[in-house]
Design an enzyme around this catalytic site. Structure first.
Site, PDB file in Angstrom:
ATOM      1  N   ARG A  54       0.998  -1.200   0.127  1.00  9.79           N
ATOM      2  CA  ARG A  54      -0.035   0.104   0.026  1.00  9.79           C
ATOM      3  C   ARG A  54       0.858   1.143  -0.107  1.00  9.79           C
ATOM      4  O   ARG A  54       1.391   1.883   0.905  1.00  9.79           O
ATOM      5  CB  ARG A  54      -0.939   0.075   1.192  1.00  9.79           C
ATOM      6  N   SER A  86     -13.359  -3.238   0.600  1.00 11.94           N
ATOM      7  CA  SER A  86     -13.503  -2.582   2.075  1.00 11.94           C
ATOM      8  C   SER A  86     -15.102  -2.421   2.046  1.00 11.94           C
ATOM      9  O   SER A  86     -15.682  -2.099   1.124  1.00 11.94           O
ATOM     10  CB  SER A  86     -12.753  -1.162   1.920  1.00 11.94           C
ATOM     11  N   LYS A  92      -4.320   6.384   7.923  1.00 13.42           N
ATOM     12  CA  LYS A  92      -5.156   6.543   6.933  1.00 13.42           C
ATOM     13  C   LYS A  92      -6.070   7.612   7.289  1.00 13.42           C
ATOM     14  O   LYS A  92      -6.768   7.862   8.086  1.00 13.42           O
ATOM     15  CB  LYS A  92      -6.248   5.405   6.538  1.00 13.42           C
TER      16      LYS A  92
END
Ligand SMILES: Cc1ncc(COP(=O)(O)OP(=O)(O)O)c(N)n1
Ligand SMILES: Cc1nc(C(=O)O)sc1CCOP(=O)(O)O
Ligand SMILES: [Mg+2]
Length: 221
Positions: A46, A118, A147
């Site tokens: 990521r 998600s 995040k």
């Protein structure tokens, strides 16, 4: 490319490290080696946020991390970018509600790869499964600094809600999970926990992964 049946996905989700170069002050390749030695069961590349790599440097890091996972037979997932996933022969892709349409990603990556989606509700989870998701990521479980655009905190109740609604696919909890909270996420019905800082930010990466691995396997309270 090995097919990912439900039980193989469920096992892979147990202790899921999510990381990019911005999540550690060390060499991400060394951090991944240590995390694998500690017992992670899946890895997600990521690479996003302030200071994230781009272009050829990003692809080069993806290849380096992909090769470490291949050496140790740890599934390698690419976040957001289905073309990068195909390019580095990843085991799967993870997309959120604001990313590419899950059905389009499934069509692009084929049936031999994992597709993670998600979800913040049972409705989103059901739609993800209908689109071809192999697993759903539910979060944030707790407040997170990894995040910036995370949704409102759901807590483990977010996982319990999916199970109460009859969602039976593999589910991983994510967001702010640490050794003192991982068991609650599992008790709520998750098949595993996904973490960034609890492992990538630990002074001793291998020990941090090993502690979480023991907790999610029920060997340690
Ligand atoms: C395992 C897992 N679960 C959730 C996420 C979050 O995905 P998304 O909502 O697309 O947000 P970004 O990670 O892309 O910022 C994830 N990456 N992995
Ligand atoms: C990547 C990600 N997704 C989230 C979600 O809620 O979907 S929370 C998150 C960050 C997780 O990092 P940490 O383990 O350091 O809190
Ligand atoms: Mg995303």
């Amino acid at each position: 490319m090995r097919a990912w049946d439900t039980e193989a996905v469920r096992c892979a989700l147990r202790l899921y490290l999510v990381m990019g170069s911005v999540n550690t002050t060390r060499d991400p390749v060394e951090v991944l080696h240590q995390a694998i030695a500690g017992g992670i069961t899946m890895f997600q590349f990521r690479e996003k946020g302030t200071g994230a790599l781009a272009g050829e440097a990003r692809v080069a890091l993806a290849w380096r991390l992909r090769k470490v996972c291949s050496q140790h037979r740890v599934p390698f997932i690419v976040n957001d970018d289905m073309e990068l996933a195909v390019q580095v022969e990843a085991d799967g892709v993870h997309v959120g509600q604001g990313d590419a349409d899950a059905a389009l990603v499934r069509a692009r990556i084929g049936e031999g790869r994992m597709l993670g989606v998600s979800a913040h509700s049972a409705l989103e989870a059901r739609r993800a499964v209908q689109a071809g998701a192999s697993y759903v990521g539910v979060g944030p479980m707790y407040p997170t600094r990894s995040k910036a655009d995370a949704h409102a905190v759901l807590g483990p109740a977010g996982v319990a809600e999916l199970r109460a609604a009859g969602i039976a696919v593999p589910v991983v909890g994510i967001g702010g999970i640490a050794p003192d909270t991982a068991a609650a996420v599992m008790a709520a019905g998750a098949d595993g926990v996904a973490v960034i800082s609890a492992i990538a930010g630990a002074a001793d990466v291998r020990a941090a992964a090993a502690q979480l691995a023991a907790i999610v396997s029920g060997e340690q309270a």
